[in-house]
Design an enzyme around this catalytic site. Sequence first.
Site, PDB file in Angstrom:
ATOM      1  CG  ASP A  81      -0.197   0.025   2.532  1.00 20.33           C
ATOM      2  OD1 ASP A  81       0.740  -0.793   2.700  1.00 20.33           O
ATOM      3  OD2 ASP A  81      -0.528   0.847   3.406  1.00 20.33           O
ATOM      4  CD  GLU A 147       4.124   0.734   6.996  1.00 20.67           C
ATOM      5  OE1 GLU A 147       4.948   1.041   7.865  1.00 20.67           O
ATOM      6  OE2 GLU A 147       3.702   1.548   6.136  1.00 20.67           O
TER       7      GLU A 147
END
Length: 487
Positions: A81, A147
């Site tokens: 991400d 994350e």
Amino acid sequence: MEKKSAENKEILEGVLKEFEPLTQIPRKSGHEKAVSDYLKQHLTELGCQVTQDAVNNIIADAPATPGFENAPLTILQGHMDMVCVAEEGVAFDPLKDALKLNRTDEYLEAVGTSLGGDDGIGVAIGMYILQHAKDHGPLRLIVTVDEEVGMTGSINLAAEHLTDAQFLINCDSENYDEMTVGSAGSVHINFARKLDRVEPEGKQAWSLALKGLKGGHSGERIGDGRGNAIRTMAFLLQGLARQGHIELASFTGGKAANAIPDAAKVTFVTDLPRADLQAVIEAEKHRFLAIYGGVDADLFFELSTSEEMPEHVLKDGDLKRLLNLLTLLHTGVYAMSTVVPGLVETSANLGVIEMAEESVRVQFFPRSSIDGKLDEFIFMGRELGALTGFAVEIGTKAPGWKENKNSRLAKLMADTFQEQMGRPIKVETIHAGLECGYHIAKNPSLDMVSIGVTTVDIHSPNEKVMLATVAPQVNLIEGTLQKIAKL
């Protein structure tokens, strides 16, 4: 020398070949299914045994090169991400739009938006190494989701993917000549309140924008002493309210909980004359520059009348409660480390304010290498919520990662860097969150370090990857893997 230069160029092009497809797949935190599916297919085509778990983490196993089958299993780890932010005025839908890349001799960047080099380049390096590394033991690439926001990928990663490994190289740090051996924990604290709105009494609507701050990563850059746009705007509104009656219609600012807000905007109604408004703005600018001007000197305000009158504004009581919350929450450095000179121990970031017609939501993000300090912020958040009438949502505490003084991996990597670069690598503990804390909780014997290429202004539209640091990073990992294979 020419041969080495040609090899490094080949490595760089190979890594960018792996990275560029990632930039074409929207991968905002919490929306990673498409990029996870791509990684699953691509790594399978590369010959890896691939698992895609229930939250879309990817676990890809590659065999050892012949003769090194009995070497310890080493994990390469990154996250898929990215923080999605755009420059003011740039049309960008992070759930639909691909990135537009711009490459110079020195940097790779995206046009008008963040790049996602954090941590797309780390993932690309991992995929490149699985294909090209020589003389290595069994390898596993783990690519996690989310994350940047909730770390739900590392939280939900099954322990079985970590407990059979001896070493883990996290590829999510920001300077190629630094090796991280410890990181801070954190906790998300969100405030929300339903709003009571009424019709405005004043006759003139105004729009006020705060711009020009540096912003940046709320862990790596918090120690620089940068200003916070949301809190500054709240102080300015407090000043306006002392001059006369103001009615707030909207307040927005910030892009992510873990990014220092560089801009904020409000719409309000008041019958105060422009001269009085401008005097308060100038006073707030003077106050701000006296505190932050040495670092954040480019602050400016844009004040303009609005032809369209808001249908509804906040009741006075709601405005007071909101401004009290925004000005009482601590932002910036809270405490410095008593162990590591110059290291921020505890900090907090007022990251985002979102206001809709019926509610307002505020994202607050403390960090600390001491769990007890996070508990203090949780207590403070709950009490401030009660005092200001905000509901408080406490996220799961992300554990810190304590330095292992006897790390075998750190020594192997430091020796490799010295041999390759002719100088020692910097070893540090950082005031930022890494997934390593969750990994060590699931396998306390896991020997870990975190490294990365040099990136500039991550979590901002100015994010860049320094291209000259990509090949040295690959060489460092491959050289370390060769040493591990011979243990």
